[in-house]
Write a protein that holds these residues in place. Structure first.
Motif, short mmCIF file in Angstrom:
data_model
loop_
_atom_site.label_atom_id
_atom_site.label_comp_id
_atom_site.label_asym_id
_atom_site.label_seq_id
_atom_site.Cartn_x
_atom_site.Cartn_y
_atom_site.Cartn_z
N ASP A 201 0.81 -1.22 0.00
CA ASP A 201 0.00 0.00 0.00
C ASP A 201 0.84 1.27 0.00
OD1 ASP A 201 1.01 -0.25 2.55
OD2 ASP A 201 -0.91 0.08 3.56
N GLY A 202 2.18 1.13 -0.02
CA GLY A 202 3.08 2.29 -0.06
C GLY A 202 3.24 2.97 1.28
N GLU A 203 2.82 2.31 2.38
CA GLU A 203 2.92 2.93 3.70
C GLU A 203 3.77 2.09 4.63
OE1 GLU A 203 -0.69 4.16 5.55
OE2 GLU A 203 -1.48 5.05 3.72
N VAL A 204 4.34 2.77 5.62
CA VAL A 204 5.11 2.11 6.66
C VAL A 204 4.81 2.82 7.99
CG1 VAL A 204 7.16 3.54 6.27
CG2 VAL A 204 7.41 1.30 7.34
N SER A 205 4.73 2.04 9.07
CA SER A 205 4.54 2.61 10.41
C SER A 205 5.87 2.58 11.14
CB SER A 205 3.50 1.80 11.20
OG SER A 205 2.23 1.97 10.64
N LEU A 206 6.26 3.73 11.68
CA LEU A 206 7.53 3.85 12.38
C LEU A 206 7.27 4.30 13.82
CD1 LEU A 206 9.48 5.81 9.62
CD2 LEU A 206 9.59 3.36 10.08
N THR A 207 8.03 3.73 14.75
CA THR A 207 7.96 4.15 16.14
C THR A 207 9.09 5.13 16.39
OG1 THR A 207 7.04 2.01 16.76
CG2 THR A 207 7.94 3.36 18.53
N LEU A 208 8.72 6.36 16.69
CA LEU A 208 9.70 7.43 16.90
C LEU A 208 9.63 7.92 18.34
CD1 LEU A 208 9.04 9.56 13.70
CD2 LEU A 208 10.74 7.78 14.01
N ASP A 209 10.77 8.36 18.84
CA ASP A 209 10.84 8.95 20.18
C ASP A 209 11.61 10.28 20.08
OD1 ASP A 209 10.71 9.43 22.87
OD2 ASP A 209 12.13 7.87 23.45
N PRO A 210 10.96 11.30 19.47
CA PRO A 210 11.67 12.57 19.29
C PRO A 210 11.78 13.33 20.60
CG PRO A 210 9.43 12.77 18.49
CD PRO A 210 9.61 11.35 18.90
N GLY A 211 12.78 14.19 20.65
CA GLY A 211 12.96 15.03 21.83
C GLY A 211 13.40 16.42 21.41
N LEU A 212 13.30 17.33 22.36
CA LEU A 212 13.73 18.71 22.15
C LEU A 212 14.76 19.06 23.21
CD1 LEU A 212 10.24 20.35 21.47
CD2 LEU A 212 12.03 19.88 19.79
N ALA A 213 15.68 19.93 22.88
CA ALA A 213 16.69 20.38 23.82
C ALA A 213 16.03 21.29 24.86
CB ALA A 213 17.79 21.13 23.07
N PRO A 214 16.68 21.47 26.00
CA PRO A 214 16.12 22.38 27.01
C PRO A 214 15.88 23.78 26.40
CG PRO A 214 18.01 21.22 27.90
CD PRO A 214 17.94 20.89 26.45
N ASN A 215 14.78 24.37 26.74
CA ASN A 215 14.35 25.69 26.25
C ASN A 215 14.11 25.73 24.75
OD1 ASN A 215 14.52 26.77 28.87
ND2 ASN A 215 16.71 27.20 28.59
N GLN A 216 13.97 24.59 24.12
CA GLN A 216 13.65 24.54 22.69
C GLN A 216 12.16 24.28 22.55
OE1 GLN A 216 15.62 21.41 20.48
NE2 GLN A 216 15.07 22.29 18.50
N GLN A 217 11.47 25.13 21.82
CA GLN A 217 10.02 25.01 21.67
C GLN A 217 9.61 24.13 20.50
OE1 GLN A 217 7.82 26.28 23.93
NE2 GLN A 217 9.71 26.71 25.05
N GLU A 218 10.44 24.06 19.48
CA GLU A 218 10.11 23.24 18.32
C GLU A 218 11.37 22.77 17.61
OE1 GLU A 218 9.41 26.29 14.69
OE2 GLU A 218 7.77 26.17 16.12
N GLY A 219 11.19 21.74 16.79
CA GLY A 219 12.29 21.18 16.01
C GLY A 219 11.73 20.31 14.90
N THR A 220 12.58 19.79 14.06
CA THR A 220 12.12 18.95 12.95
C THR A 220 12.86 17.63 12.89
OG1 THR A 220 13.71 19.99 11.45
CG2 THR A 220 11.49 20.93 11.49
#
Length: 164
Positions: free
Chosen positions: A118-137
């Motif tokens: 079906d062209g899809e994949v499910s990924l388990t991600l554990d993203p984090g941000l640095a201290p005092n960081q409001q957003e990231g990519t």
């Protein structure tokens, strides 16, 4: 011994005599029209060959793939993200490898998965941000199926991680 100057004369001839000889010589113009015609024919033939070669290159082009993560905005912490890989017509692409790496957000290592039929994949991600960081990519890239005409040379949609 006089020095020769080609068909114009000799160095010991008066200057006016040289100019008169040059003005009376019609041999230079004799071959000019035929030379121009030959140059035009050769130029047109070369242009035709080049255009034929360029039109034959359309079979060598590649199709750009695109990744569509869902959701494309997440918070920090472990979660499941679905990524669809599609061609420019929106058709799913199977057997493509999706690679997610940390951009301005942190991610432990690299997370990969292969798309199904079906062209899809499910990924388990554990993203984090640095201290005092409001957003990231998180950066998403695609490794096309082996032996296909696909490529992933343009930037894909990034996954935005925001502190919630």
């Amino acid at each position: 011994m006089p020095t020769r100057l080609g068909y114009l004369g000799r160095a010991d001839c008066p200057r006016s005599d040289l100019l008169d000889r040059f003005g009376d010589d019609e041999r230079a113009i004799e071959g000019l029209p035929i030379r121009l015609v030959i140059a035009l024919v050769v130029g047109v033939a070369s242009l035709g060959v080049m255009m034929n070669m360029l039109s034959g290159l359309s079979g060598l082009t590649v199709t750009e793939l695109d990744a569509k993560p869902s959701p494309d905005v997440v918070g920090p912490g472990e979660q499941e993200i679905d990524v669809a890989v599609v061609d420019p017509d929106g058709k799913p692409v199977s057997n493509a490898t999706v690679v997610v790496t940390g951009g301005t957000a942190t991610l432990d290592g690299v997370v990969t998965g292969t798309t199904g039929e079906d062209g899809e994949v499910s990924l388990t991600l554990d993203p984090g941000l640095a201290p005092n960081q409001q957003e990231g990519t998180l950066e998403v890239s695609i490794k096309p199926p082996a032996g296909s005409e696909y490529a992933d040379e343009r930037e894909n949609t990034a996954i935005l991680v925001i502190e919630g």
